[in-house]
Design a protein around this motif. Structure first.
Motif, PDB file in Angstrom:
ATOM      1  N   HIS A 134     -14.911  11.332 -23.862  1.00  0.00           N
ATOM      2  CA  HIS A 134     -14.448  10.249 -24.740  1.00  0.00           C
ATOM      3  C   HIS A 134     -15.528   9.204 -25.010  1.00  0.00           C
ATOM      4  O   HIS A 134     -16.398   8.967 -24.182  1.00  0.00           O
ATOM      5  CB  HIS A 134     -13.261   9.520 -24.098  1.00  0.00           C
ATOM      6  CG  HIS A 134     -12.045  10.366 -23.942  1.00  0.00           C
ATOM      7  ND1 HIS A 134     -11.204  10.667 -24.978  1.00  0.00           N
ATOM      8  CD2 HIS A 134     -11.545  10.991 -22.853  1.00  0.00           C
ATOM      9  CE1 HIS A 134     -10.225  11.432 -24.545  1.00  0.00           C
ATOM     10  NE2 HIS A 134     -10.400  11.652 -23.256  1.00  0.00           N
ATOM     11  N   LEU A 135     -15.361   8.559 -26.178  1.00  0.00           N
ATOM     12  CA  LEU A 135     -16.109   7.346 -26.501  1.00  0.00           C
ATOM     13  C   LEU A 135     -15.091   6.246 -26.770  1.00  0.00           C
ATOM     14  O   LEU A 135     -14.076   6.490 -27.436  1.00  0.00           O
ATOM     15  CB  LEU A 135     -16.940   7.522 -27.778  1.00  0.00           C
ATOM     16  CG  LEU A 135     -17.993   8.625 -27.832  1.00  0.00           C
ATOM     17  CD1 LEU A 135     -18.552   8.712 -29.257  1.00  0.00           C
ATOM     18  CD2 LEU A 135     -19.107   8.314 -26.844  1.00  0.00           C
ATOM     19  N   LEU A 136     -15.366   5.055 -26.249  1.00  0.00           N
ATOM     20  CA  LEU A 136     -14.525   3.893 -26.550  1.00  0.00           C
ATOM     21  C   LEU A 136     -15.478   2.822 -27.066  1.00  0.00           C
ATOM     22  O   LEU A 136     -16.372   2.379 -26.342  1.00  0.00           O
ATOM     23  CB  LEU A 136     -13.784   3.442 -25.289  1.00  0.00           C
ATOM     24  CG  LEU A 136     -12.766   2.321 -25.407  1.00  0.00           C
ATOM     25  CD1 LEU A 136     -11.728   2.593 -26.488  1.00  0.00           C
ATOM     26  CD2 LEU A 136     -12.076   2.088 -24.066  1.00  0.00           C
ATOM     27  N   VAL A 137     -15.293   2.457 -28.337  1.00  0.00           N
ATOM     28  CA  VAL A 137     -16.303   1.654 -29.029  1.00  0.00           C
ATOM     29  C   VAL A 137     -15.658   0.439 -29.660  1.00  0.00           C
ATOM     30  O   VAL A 137     -14.617   0.564 -30.322  1.00  0.00           O
ATOM     31  CB  VAL A 137     -16.972   2.499 -30.146  1.00  0.00           C
ATOM     32  CG1 VAL A 137     -18.007   1.672 -30.895  1.00  0.00           C
ATOM     33  CG2 VAL A 137     -17.622   3.748 -29.557  1.00  0.00           C
ATOM     34  N   THR A 138     -16.242  -0.733 -29.471  1.00  0.00           N
ATOM     35  CA  THR A 138     -15.762  -1.881 -30.212  1.00  0.00           C
ATOM     36  C   THR A 138     -16.912  -2.662 -30.841  1.00  0.00           C
ATOM     37  O   THR A 138     -17.953  -2.864 -30.232  1.00  0.00           O
ATOM     38  CB  THR A 138     -14.804  -2.787 -29.389  1.00  0.00           C
ATOM     39  OG1 THR A 138     -14.931  -4.138 -29.823  1.00  0.00           O
ATOM     40  CG2 THR A 138     -15.059  -2.716 -27.918  1.00  0.00           C
ATOM     41  N   VAL A 139     -16.695  -3.050 -32.083  1.00  0.00           N
ATOM     42  CA  VAL A 139     -17.676  -3.808 -32.884  1.00  0.00           C
ATOM     43  C   VAL A 139     -16.884  -4.764 -33.786  1.00  0.00           C
ATOM     44  O   VAL A 139     -15.684  -4.592 -33.955  1.00  0.00           O
ATOM     45  CB  VAL A 139     -18.523  -2.872 -33.793  1.00  0.00           C
ATOM     46  CG1 VAL A 139     -19.453  -1.984 -32.985  1.00  0.00           C
ATOM     47  CG2 VAL A 139     -17.631  -2.033 -34.692  1.00  0.00           C
ATOM     48  N   PRO A 140     -17.554  -5.770 -34.386  1.00  0.00           N
ATOM     49  CA  PRO A 140     -16.856  -6.560 -35.405  1.00  0.00           C
ATOM     50  C   PRO A 140     -16.433  -5.659 -36.571  1.00  0.00           C
ATOM     51  O   PRO A 140     -17.143  -4.702 -36.897  1.00  0.00           O
ATOM     52  CB  PRO A 140     -17.906  -7.575 -35.857  1.00  0.00           C
ATOM     53  CG  PRO A 140     -18.834  -7.690 -34.692  1.00  0.00           C
ATOM     54  CD  PRO A 140     -18.901  -6.298 -34.108  1.00  0.00           C
ATOM     55  N   HIS A 141     -15.279  -5.975 -37.159  1.00  0.00           N
ATOM     56  CA  HIS A 141     -14.735  -5.142 -38.228  1.00  0.00           C
ATOM     57  C   HIS A 141     -15.058  -5.740 -39.593  1.00  0.00           C
ATOM     58  O   HIS A 141     -14.638  -6.861 -39.894  1.00  0.00           O
ATOM     59  CB  HIS A 141     -13.210  -5.023 -38.058  1.00  0.00           C
ATOM     60  CG  HIS A 141     -12.584  -4.113 -39.055  1.00  0.00           C
ATOM     61  ND1 HIS A 141     -11.527  -4.493 -39.852  1.00  0.00           N
ATOM     62  CD2 HIS A 141     -12.875  -2.838 -39.401  1.00  0.00           C
ATOM     63  CE1 HIS A 141     -11.175  -3.483 -40.632  1.00  0.00           C
ATOM     64  NE2 HIS A 141     -11.980  -2.477 -40.376  1.00  0.00           N
ATOM     65  N   ARG A 142     -15.834  -5.019 -40.377  1.00  0.00           N
ATOM     66  CA  ARG A 142     -16.172  -5.432 -41.751  1.00  0.00           C
ATOM     67  C   ARG A 142     -16.619  -6.890 -41.811  1.00  0.00           C
ATOM     68  O   ARG A 142     -16.159  -7.663 -42.666  1.00  0.00           O
ATOM     69  CB  ARG A 142     -14.960  -5.226 -42.664  1.00  0.00           C
ATOM     70  CG  ARG A 142     -14.572  -3.762 -42.783  1.00  0.00           C
ATOM     71  CD  ARG A 142     -13.250  -3.558 -43.470  1.00  0.00           C
ATOM     72  NE  ARG A 142     -13.186  -4.254 -44.742  1.00  0.00           N
ATOM     73  CZ  ARG A 142     -12.136  -4.245 -45.545  1.00  0.00           C
ATOM     74  NH1 ARG A 142     -11.050  -3.567 -45.214  1.00  0.00           N
ATOM     75  NH2 ARG A 142     -12.150  -4.895 -46.670  1.00  0.00           N
ATOM     76  N   PHE A 168     -19.450  -2.831 -39.739  1.00  0.00           N
ATOM     77  CA  PHE A 168     -18.836  -1.501 -39.654  1.00  0.00           C
ATOM     78  C   PHE A 168     -17.366  -1.532 -40.043  1.00  0.00           C
ATOM     79  O   PHE A 168     -16.674  -2.530 -39.810  1.00  0.00           O
ATOM     80  CB  PHE A 168     -18.880  -0.980 -38.206  1.00  0.00           C
ATOM     81  CG  PHE A 168     -20.252  -0.764 -37.657  1.00  0.00           C
ATOM     82  CD1 PHE A 168     -20.960   0.391 -37.942  1.00  0.00           C
ATOM     83  CD2 PHE A 168     -20.835  -1.716 -36.839  1.00  0.00           C
ATOM     84  CE1 PHE A 168     -22.233   0.598 -37.418  1.00  0.00           C
ATOM     85  CE2 PHE A 168     -22.103  -1.526 -36.310  1.00  0.00           C
ATOM     86  CZ  PHE A 168     -22.799  -0.369 -36.603  1.00  0.00           C
ATOM     87  N   ASP A 169     -16.901  -0.415 -40.593  1.00  0.00           N
ATOM     88  CA  ASP A 169     -15.467  -0.146 -40.622  1.00  0.00           C
ATOM     89  C   ASP A 169     -15.271   1.180 -39.869  1.00  0.00           C
ATOM     90  O   ASP A 169     -16.242   1.767 -39.365  1.00  0.00           O
ATOM     91  CB  ASP A 169     -14.917  -0.102 -42.059  1.00  0.00           C
ATOM     92  CG  ASP A 169     -15.624   0.933 -42.916  1.00  0.00           C
ATOM     93  OD1 ASP A 169     -16.376   1.768 -42.368  1.00  0.00           O
ATOM     94  OD2 ASP A 169     -15.405   0.919 -44.139  1.00  0.00           O
ATOM     95  N   ALA A 170     -14.033   1.655 -39.801  1.00  0.00           N
ATOM     96  CA  ALA A 170     -13.751   2.858 -39.010  1.00  0.00           C
ATOM     97  C   ALA A 170     -14.558   4.054 -39.525  1.00  0.00           C
ATOM     98  O   ALA A 170     -15.117   4.829 -38.741  1.00  0.00           O
ATOM     99  CB  ALA A 170     -12.254   3.156 -39.044  1.00  0.00           C
ATOM    100  N   ALA A 171     -14.656   4.182 -40.852  1.00  0.00           N
ATOM    101  CA  ALA A 171     -15.367   5.333 -41.424  1.00  0.00           C
ATOM    102  C   ALA A 171     -16.854   5.292 -41.061  1.00  0.00           C
ATOM    103  O   ALA A 171     -17.464   6.332 -40.779  1.00  0.00           O
ATOM    104  CB  ALA A 171     -15.189   5.348 -42.944  1.00  0.00           C
ATOM    105  N   ALA A 172     -17.443   4.090 -41.053  1.00  0.00           N
ATOM    106  CA  ALA A 172     -18.863   3.963 -40.700  1.00  0.00           C
ATOM    107  C   ALA A 172     -19.082   4.340 -39.234  1.00  0.00           C
ATOM    108  O   ALA A 172     -20.093   4.970 -38.892  1.00  0.00           O
ATOM    109  CB  ALA A 172     -19.341   2.539 -40.962  1.00  0.00           C
ATOM    110  N   LEU A 173     -18.139   3.982 -38.375  1.00  0.00           N
ATOM    111  CA  LEU A 173     -18.241   4.385 -36.969  1.00  0.00           C
ATOM    112  C   LEU A 173     -18.121   5.903 -36.847  1.00  0.00           C
ATOM    113  O   LEU A 173     -18.878   6.543 -36.121  1.00  0.00           O
ATOM    114  CB  LEU A 173     -17.153   3.704 -36.137  1.00  0.00           C
ATOM    115  CG  LEU A 173     -17.341   2.201 -35.879  1.00  0.00           C
ATOM    116  CD1 LEU A 173     -16.115   1.639 -35.179  1.00  0.00           C
ATOM    117  CD2 LEU A 173     -18.601   1.941 -35.057  1.00  0.00           C
TER     118      LEU A 173
END
Ligand code: ZN
Length: 274
Positions: A134-142, A168-173
């Motif tokens: 698994h990967l669990l990733v968090t970044v600022p959204h858009r 980033f958005d979900a698609a970019a991730l």
């Protein structure tokens, strides 16, 4: 000093003046992150652990290896003295001295948005290489990056106050992790009002309102200047800014945009074919 060492100094200075554990939004994010770790995950590598608040939360339940390139952040992490960290590694996110599939899950919080393009690609490769499942990733959204720009009074560089280089958005991730599929998506954090890059540019260049304050402790990532001060401005520029605020309000209502949580949190599972 080289540009590289200014970059390192930028983050060392950042961590000298930042404490994530004091931020209630980060505490809430910790609760959410713990809930999102899938059952059966025993080992975790936390890449870009920072001062380690979330690292320690994860370490309450899992065997965690912490990775960061900032010595100051790692010193702070060690001072918190969690008994159960499996390891602490000082390394860049794109070159981590651990074997393939070293952990059940690779975690990364608020790190990818800081990385220059080539390091970002390398870090995404490393995350995929190290994660067994698994990967669990968090970044600022858009994020509208320009909203948080400061300007160096010495060299004129305009830069994001937290060093963010990507939005980033979900698609970019998803595109960063082709060997994995996204199985869960959450949004969390303080509400971020709608913003527009061109309006923020005007706010800064016309109204001289940069994302700066008088007690700001930061070093310019290009020239290393540390005495960055908020520019003074008169009533005319303030009035102009009120106009920009009204425009933003009008335009976002027209577009149906509302304030949105600052962070996206995504959980990925390794594709069966890889
Ligand atoms: Zn500068």
């Amino acid at each position: 000093m080289t540009a590289e060492s200014h970059q390192a100094a930028f983050y060392d200075r950042h961590w000298e003046h930042t404490s994530t554990a004091a931020d209630p939004h980060i505490v809430a994010k910790g609760d959410l992150v713990l809930r999102l770790v899938p059952a059966g995950v025993r080992t975790i590598v936390d890449i870009g652990c920072g001062d380690g608040y979330l690292t320690h939360r994860l370490a309450e339940h899992h065997q965690v290896t912490a990775v960061d390139r900032s010595q100051v952040a790692l010193q702070r992490l060690r001072r918190l003295r969690a008994p159960d960290l499996a390891g602490v590694i000082e390394a860049s996110a794109d070159a981590i001295p651990l074997p393939d599939r070293a952990a059940d899950l690779v975690f990364s919080s608020q790190m990818l948005e800081h990385l220059p393009e080539d390091v970002l690609r390398g870090a995404a490769r490393e995350m995929q290489r190290l994660a067994d499942r698994h990967l669990l990733v968090t970044v600022p959204h858009r994020e509208t990056l320009r909203r948080r720009y400061a300007r160096c009074s010495a060299c004129g560089l305009e830069f994001h106050i937290d060093g963010h280089l990507h939005a980033f958005d979900a698609a970019a991730l998803d595109r960063l992790f082709p060997d994995f599929e996204r199985v869960h998506t959450e949004f969390a954090g303080p509400l971020e009002p709608p913003a527009y890059t061109s309006v923020e540019w005007l706010r800064q260049h016309l109204c001289r309102h940069w994302w700066m304050w008088d007690s700001l402790k930061i070093a310019c990532p290009r020239c290393g200047e540390t005495s960055l001060r908020k520019p003074r401005r008169g009533p005319l520029r303030r009035a102009a800014e009120r106009g920009l605020d009204r425009f933003t309000e009008f335009w976002s209502r027209r577009e149906g945009r509302v304030p949105e949580p600052y962070w996206i949190i995504t959980l990925y599972r390794r594709k069966a074919s890889t």
